[in-house]
Design a protein around this motif. Sequence first.
Motif, mmCIF file in Angstrom:
data_model
loop_
_atom_site.group_PDB
_atom_site.id
_atom_site.type_symbol
_atom_site.label_atom_id
_atom_site.label_comp_id
_atom_site.label_asym_id
_atom_site.label_seq_id
_atom_site.Cartn_x
_atom_site.Cartn_y
_atom_site.Cartn_z
ATOM 1 N N ARG A 78 0.935 -1.335 -0.100
ATOM 2 C CA ARG A 78 -0.379 -0.083 -0.302
ATOM 3 C C ARG A 78 0.983 1.310 -0.039
ATOM 4 O O ARG A 78 0.651 2.496 -0.434
ATOM 5 N N GLU A 98 -8.050 -0.155 -5.034
ATOM 6 C CA GLU A 98 -7.323 -1.044 -3.996
ATOM 7 C C GLU A 98 -8.888 -2.018 -3.986
ATOM 8 O O GLU A 98 -10.311 -1.772 -3.759
ATOM 9 N N VAL A 206 -4.322 -5.289 -6.068
ATOM 10 C CA VAL A 206 -5.171 -3.810 -6.568
ATOM 11 C C VAL A 206 -5.194 -4.096 -8.160
ATOM 12 O O VAL A 206 -4.998 -4.780 -8.950
#
Length: 305
Positions: A78, A98, A206
Motif C-alpha cells: 500500500r 485497492e 489492486v
Amino acid sequence: MDLVNHLEGRLLFAVPKKGRLQQATLDLLAGSDVQFRRETRLDIALVKNLPIALIFLPAADIPTFVGEGRVDIGITGRDQVAEHDATLPNGEVSGVEEILDLGFGGCKLQVQVPQKGDITEAKQLIGRNVVTSFTALSDAFFRKLEGAAAGEKLQTKIKYVGGSVEAACALGVADGIVDLVESGETMKAAGLKAIDTVVESTAVLVKSRGSKNELLDLIAARIRGVITAQRFVLCQYNIPRSELAVAAKITPGKRAPTITALEEENWVAISSMVEKKRIATVMDELIKVGATDILVLNIANSRTD
Ligand SMILES: Nc1ncnc2c1ncn2[C@@H]1O[C@H](COP(=O)(O)OP(=O)(O)OP(=O)(O)O)[C@@H](O)[C@H]1O
Ligand SMILES: O=P(O)(O)OC[C@H]1O[C@H](OP(=O)(O)OP(=O)(O)O)[C@H](O)[C@@H]1O
C-alpha cells in the motif's frame, strides 16, 4: 517462445519480481491454483490453467503499470500505491483501485533520525537534508509540516536514493531519512530512531480503476478465499445445551456457529470459524463455560462472504 506475442486475450497480473512481498505472493498464487513456470530471467510467465499472464515487476513499479491500465491487476505494498498516488497532479484520481488487503508485508514508512542527535520531532528537520526512496510521500509530509502550498518550493531538501537508505545519516548525506520499518532491527543497527510515521502499509491486491472482467473477479475471489483460510481456524467443541447461548457469544463464527445435536442428551457440538490470533483466548473462555473436547483445525481454503 516469444511470450510477448502470446499476451493477447489474457488478463495481465503484475507480481513482485523480488523482495519482501515475493514469496508470500507466490504462496498466494499457489493456494489459488494459478499454475505457471517462470523461465530463468524471464519477467513474463503464461498461466497454464487460466488465460492469465503473470508479469514480474519491481513492487515500486506495479502501481504505475496498473494505474495506466497496462496491466489489469497486481500485488504490491500500500506504501507503493500511496507513493504513486502522491506523484499525481493535484485533483487527478488515481488509476489504481485497492480490491483487497492481503494482510502480509506489514510495515511502516517512518521518519528516522540518529539516536544520539538532538532531533526529536519531524519539524526539526524542516530546512535540512532528508534522504528516501519515497520522495513524493516525503514531499507531501514535509509540505504539510511546513504549511507550504502545492507547487511552492520546500525548505526541506528531499533527495532520492534507491536502497540502503539507512546509511545516509552515518555517511553525512542526510540529517534524517524516511524509510520502511518492520521489526526495527535495520533502524537500530544503523543507530537510528523513529520520530514519526508517514504511512502504514500491508500488501494489497489492486486493479486498474474501472476495469471489469469475470476472470478478475474469479481470481480476486480465489485470493480472498486463501487469505480468509490463512486468517481463520475452525474451532469444534462439545458443550451442555444450557450453555449454548453463552458459547455462541464466545464463538459467533463469520455468520453464525454450526450447532449439531449429540447422541448424549442435553449436549451439543459447535463448529465455528475463529480468527487465528484470538484462538488461545477463545479456548480459555470456552473451558470456563464448560466446553469439552475442543479441537482446532486449520482451514486449507475457503469461500465465504
Ligand atoms: N521489512 C519489511 N517488512 C515487511 N514488508 C516490507 C519490509 N520492507 C518492505 N516491505 C514491503 O515490501 C515492499 C517491497 O519492498 P522491498 O524492499 O522488498 O522491495 P524491492 O522490490 O526488493 O526493492 P529494493 O530493491 O528497493 O529493496 C515495500 O514497498 C513494502 O510494502
Ligand atoms: O525493520 P526491519 O524488519 O529491519 O525491516 C526494515 C528494512 O526492510 C526493508 O529493506 P530490505 O531488507 O527489504 O532491503 P532494501 O534495503 O534493499 O530495500 C526496508 O527498506 C528496511 O531497510
